[in-house]
Design an enzyme around this catalytic site. Structure first.
Site, mmCIF file in Angstrom:
data_model
loop_
_atom_site.group_PDB
_atom_site.id
_atom_site.type_symbol
_atom_site.label_atom_id
_atom_site.label_comp_id
_atom_site.label_asym_id
_atom_site.label_seq_id
_atom_site.Cartn_x
_atom_site.Cartn_y
_atom_site.Cartn_z
ATOM 1 C CG HIS A 114 -1.671 -1.264 1.428
ATOM 2 N ND1 HIS A 114 -2.897 -1.547 0.864
ATOM 3 C CD2 HIS A 114 -1.319 -2.349 2.137
ATOM 4 C CE1 HIS A 114 -3.267 -2.769 1.235
ATOM 5 N NE2 HIS A 114 -2.326 -3.284 2.003
ATOM 6 C CB SER A 174 13.003 22.603 -15.330
ATOM 7 O OG SER A 174 12.189 23.759 -15.388
ATOM 8 C CE LYS A 213 11.716 19.223 -11.070
ATOM 9 N NZ LYS A 213 10.409 19.595 -11.585
ATOM 10 C CD GLU A 273 8.579 12.077 -15.507
ATOM 11 O OE1 GLU A 273 7.554 12.758 -15.391
ATOM 12 O OE2 GLU A 273 9.712 12.578 -15.570
#
Ligand code: ARG
Length: 471
Positions: free
Chosen positions: A171, A292, A298, A305
């Site tokens: 979980h 970024s 970043k 992804e």
């Protein structure tokens, strides 16, 4: 039936541009020519189309249908065409619909009469089924190699981290400590099953349709088994109607690819979490990240992804093929021309994802300290505490209750279970001895799960040893 020009009759082939001009009194409408053309997509099959045509020419010659001279001219022409294509000198003509008719038309330009004899005893229906199977077989071999490479890298990384402890989650909440190697070997097992699925799929892909012609077989005495053997197929297909129409082998590939992509997606989800500063379990190589345009700090895990995102395409492609197939009566229907974009796309995307994942796994930098620190919070050893009590005769349900109270105490004081003073623990149960502290360390917890399939360093070392043999 319009356009069903593949009768296996060698006389139907008129001069360029139409292969079925004899039956028609009107030329194909411009829109229809564009709508039905597939050459922009299926030209990728050129290599396998030529491979299949050479085997077919050999079979026609062996059957006494083609003279040796004609066969030689055909083979010479096809080899020349392959060179033209590979040099970018071939003129692909959408008016000739697909890869098959483009190559055949050029063959006739190059070698004359003999070129017009090649399509004897063959239809584009068995031809395209052959091409796609040959093409997919090569891609399956590539997938096998890429998957094996990825599995080898997982094993290498795991072998360096059999003692690295991290929180195991259920979980997404702290559950029990595990070793990082054990986690990586879970990925390995998924990859191993994916590889089995692809291998299994390959067995059904590797069957030769040639000789099935349009749907019913051919009137020429082609030795179908010899053609199959020449092309490296394991067998000739047992039913001509079936093999020219079904694309279940492509669907199987897309299904196996979807599952593999779902696995990769899950791993990437973990990588995305692990690389966030809040977790900090691993650092990805700069070469596999992007920055970024606005936020100077970043370093984004875009590759992970994108792998996660590509799973959507692969699942979509599987769905497209399933729906494409479901309404089709026997035998060949033009619907099947739509099989190639999803199939090609799935193979491309899968190979790219495997390559990307291998690159990530090879260069990933784990932070064992951060993993251990994360395992220290969240009472990962609570089950070990309960198991300790069970070994001292307390029924598990009662042990669960006692440890639950210990956890509540620790939460209240903002400390870990191991930091609770012995007097306080002793008040919870007279079965608790001072040796409980040895049972509730992270290293003690992982070491205690020392069985086949467990997370203990020794068990994982054994799993890694076995895995090396499975590569
Ligand atoms: N381009 C077609 C395909 O991909 C080849 C077979 C066409 N056959 C036919 N009878 N029209 O399926």
């Amino acid at each position: 039936m319009a356009n069903d020009g593949d009768t296996g009759n060698p006389d139907e082939d008129n001069a360029r541009p139409s292969m079925w001009g004899g039956r028609f009194s009107q030329p194909t409408a411009e829109f229809v020519a564009r709508f039905t053309a597939s050459v922009d997509v299926d030209r990728r099959l050129y290599h396998h189309d030529i491979q299949g045509s050479i085997a077919h020419a050999n079979a026609l010659e062996a059957a006494g249908v083609l003279s040796a001279d004609d066969r030689d001219a055909i083979v010479r022409g096809l080899v020349a065409i392959r060179t033209e294509i590979e040099r970018g000198e071939f003129r692909w003509d959408p008016a000739l619909e697909d890869v098959h008719m483009n190559i055949e038309a050029r063959l006739t330009e190059l070698v004359g009469e003999a070129g017009k004899r090649l399509h004897t005893g063959r239809s584009r229906n068995d031809q395209v089924a052959t091409d796609v199977r040959l093409w997919l077989r090569d891609r399956l071999d590539e997938v096998e190699q890429r998957l094996t490479d990825l599995m080898a890298r997982l094993v290498d990384l795991a072998s360096e981290h059999t003692e690295t402890v991290m929180p195991g989650l259920t979980h997404l909440q702290t559950a029990q400590p595990v070793t990082f190697a054990h986690h990586l070997m879970a990925w390995f097992e998924m990859a191993c099953r994916d590889r089995e699925r692809f291998r299994d799929c390959r067995r059904r892909v590797n069957v030769s349709p040639l000789g099935s012609a349009a749907l019913a077989g051919t009137t020429f005495p082609i030795d179908r088994h010899a053609v199959a053997a020449e092309l490296g197929f394991d067998a000739a297909s047992a039913n001509s109607l079936d093999v020219v129409s079904d694309r279940d082998f492509a669907i199987e590939f897309c299904a196996a690819a979807s599952l593999a992509a779902v696995h990769l997606s899950r791993w990437c989800e973990e990588l995305v979490l692990w690389t966030s500063p809040q977790w900090g379990f691993v650092t990805l190589p700069d070469a596999y990240c992007t920055g970024s345009s606005i936020m100077p700090q970043k370093k984004n895990p875009d590759v992970a992804e994108l792998i996660r995102g590509k799973s959507g395409r692969l699942i979509g492609n599987l769905n497209a093929l399933l729906v494409l197939m479901k309404g089709q009566p026997l035998a060949y229907n033009r619907d099947n021309q739509e099989d190639k974009p999803p199939l090609f796309d799935s193979a491309d995307a899968l190979c790219d994802c495997l390559e990307a994942m291998s690159g990530i796994v090879a260069a990933i930098e784990p932070d064992p300290k951060a993993m251990r620190a994360a395992a220290e919070v969240g009472f990962a050893v609570a089950t070990d505490f309960a198991d300790y009590l069970v070994r001292r005769g307390v029924p598990f349900r009662d042990a669960h209750e006692i440890v639950g109270r210990a956890v509540a105490l620790a939460v209240e004081r903002g400390i870990s279970l191991a930091e609770i003073p012995f007097d306080d623990l002793a008040r919870l149960s007279d079965r608790i001895g001072e040796d409980v502290y040895d049972a509730i360390t992270l290293d003690g917890a992982v070491a205690a799960r020392d069985h086949f399939g467990g997370t203990a360093p020794a068990a994982v070392r054994a799993a890694i040893e076995t895995a090396r043999h499975r590569l």
